[in-house]
Design a protein around this motif. Structure first.
Motif, PDB file in Angstrom:
ATOM      1  N   ASN A   2      -4.613  27.091  30.830  1.00  0.00           N
ATOM      2  CA  ASN A   2      -4.757  25.943  29.936  1.00  0.00           C
ATOM      3  C   ASN A   2      -5.546  24.842  30.628  1.00  0.00           C
ATOM      4  O   ASN A   2      -5.168  24.353  31.677  1.00  0.00           O
ATOM      5  N   ASN A   5      -9.219  21.570  27.103  1.00  0.00           N
ATOM      6  CA  ASN A   5      -9.731  21.938  25.791  1.00  0.00           C
ATOM      7  C   ASN A   5      -8.800  22.859  25.016  1.00  0.00           C
ATOM      8  O   ASN A   5      -9.127  23.269  23.923  1.00  0.00           O
ATOM      9  N   SER A   6      -7.691  23.231  25.586  1.00  0.00           N
ATOM     10  CA  SER A   6      -6.787  24.127  24.859  1.00  0.00           C
ATOM     11  C   SER A   6      -5.333  23.738  25.099  1.00  0.00           C
ATOM     12  O   SER A   6      -5.008  23.057  26.062  1.00  0.00           O
ATOM     13  N   LYS A   8      -1.090  25.243  23.871  1.00  0.00           N
ATOM     14  CA  LYS A   8      -0.342  26.256  23.138  1.00  0.00           C
ATOM     15  C   LYS A   8       1.074  25.780  22.857  1.00  0.00           C
ATOM     16  O   LYS A   8       1.581  24.875  23.514  1.00  0.00           O
ATOM     17  N   LYS A  78      -7.268  30.038  18.861  1.00  0.00           N
ATOM     18  CA  LYS A  78      -7.787  31.013  19.817  1.00  0.00           C
ATOM     19  C   LYS A  78      -6.898  32.252  19.871  1.00  0.00           C
ATOM     20  O   LYS A  78      -7.370  33.378  19.814  1.00  0.00           O
ATOM     21  N   GLU A 112      -2.136  29.370  20.204  1.00  0.00           N
ATOM     22  CA  GLU A 112      -2.956  28.610  21.145  1.00  0.00           C
ATOM     23  C   GLU A 112      -4.165  28.058  20.409  1.00  0.00           C
ATOM     24  O   GLU A 112      -4.901  28.794  19.741  1.00  0.00           O
ATOM     25  N   GLU A 114      -7.832  25.786  20.609  1.00  0.00           N
ATOM     26  CA  GLU A 114      -8.903  25.475  21.531  1.00  0.00           C
ATOM     27  C   GLU A 114      -9.885  24.528  20.854  1.00  0.00           C
ATOM     28  O   GLU A 114     -10.217  24.691  19.675  1.00  0.00           O
TER      29      GLU A 114
END
Length: 116
Positions: A2, A5-6, A8, A78, A112, A114
């Motif tokens: 992680n 930009n992402s 979860k 994602k 998740e 993104e």
């Protein structure tokens, strides 16, 4: 793993069948965040409400973990998957003293997001 930009979100031990949850997750995987929320609002399945909450939690996580402004239109899903959890085993009494097993499945759902 992680980065900024992402993000979860995971929900565990849900009383949903993993097979039925995967059916919904396949519909939203790879879609934009707004589009996925719209799809989930109009699908008639029970698991949609739970998956919507998990998706909103992932959005909340990405907002709180980044310092820059995040646009909802720039977020895509994602990964979205459902793993099986423990199975609750029960017995149903039947005729002539017999007992039939009942398996109540649980699952763990992970989503998740993104930022593209």
């Amino acid at each position: 793993m992680n980065n900024n930009n992402s993000s979860k979100a995971t929900n565990k031990y849900l009383r949903l069948s993993p097979h039925k949850a995967r059916r919904i997750l396949e519909q939203i995987r790879g879609k934009k965040y707004n589009e996925a929320i719209l799809i989930l609002n109009f699908l008639p399945y029970r698991s949609c409400k739970t998956i919507t909450k998990i998706l909103q939690s992932a959005y909340s996580n990405i907002i709180s973990n980044t310092t820059t402004e995040i646009d909802k239109n720039q977020l895509i899903i994602k990964k979205a998957f459902a793993n099986p959890g423990p199975i609750l085993k029960r017995f149903k009494p039947r005729a002539q003293g017999r007992a039939f097993p009942i398996r109540k499945p649980t699952c763990h759902i992970t989503v998740e997001l993104e930022n593209i």
